[in-house]
Scaffold this motif. Sequence first.
Motif: not given
Length: 328
Positions: A1-2, A193-194, A200-202, A204-207
Amino acid sequence: MNITVLLTTLAIAFLITVLLSPIFIPFLRRLKFGQSIREEGPQSHHKKTGTPTMGGLMIIFSIVVTSIIMVYKASSNGIGYELWLLMFVLVGYGLLGFLDDFIKVAMKRNLGLTSKQKMLGQIIIALVFYFILRAQDFPTTIQIPGTSVVWDLGWGYAILIIVMLVGASNAVNLTDGLDGLLAGTAAIVFGAFGILAWYGIPQNEVAIFSLAVVGALLGFLVFNAHPAKVFMGDTGSLALGAALAGIAILTKMEIILVIIGGVFVIETLSVIIQVISFKTTGKRIFKMSPLHHHYELLGWSEWRVVTTFWLIGLIFAGIGIYIEVWLS
């Protein structure tokens, strides 16, 4: 995700809160939903009596709307269970906080919900959160940051989730005591955390959810910075704390939450230490707890306390990101 998606998320949430506030704040004032200040609190706070509260409703609305819009835009698979879970704890704990605030301001009962009522509600929501996670075969392991040490807690993970959701919501609630203190500190923590969820993981929904929280809080801060025109109340603080714990769980960064959320931990410890000291020795360690009131009574201006705690929050966030990204 950009990264453009994240910046757009932040901007939309910010604009929704900023544009909504001039409409919602007078509405709260007309309903006479004004904050009641504790008699035992600092005397300088009594002039804040009557300031509209329940501003957390604006924050929650902005987060939910922005998250749904941006996840649909960024994903071809619709909304996944992670975002639904985060919105569930955000709205669920927000509803508990709303009931608490409503009882305080509408029924003129300064203590709101009883501690048992609030605790029961928090535990029930945490258990629902756990069982939904387990239905998704979510791992029950935790890892010590910066090491390869992993423990499988099995059913003990349910206890950890309860402790995290209840503990984080109450810790964040304790920090909401000065104009802009919680809004700024929480924006820093959710931002950290965003970054980790994106880099890190990524996840996307959490970010996206995390950046929506940051944008909503920065928009709220426009009206909550000293002198505050509105408070978020328990509606906002309980919701934010639970959402923060939910993010830490979904990203498997349960332990790192203690570091990134270091300001919340310190505020909570100051209350625990104060209570234990007074009950065992009859003496108080601090002039008043939570800790931000101690510095107020030492003669610090409210703005100095708030900006100092923001700086400490930035340091804790930087340490947490360093441990998670460069040591793991």
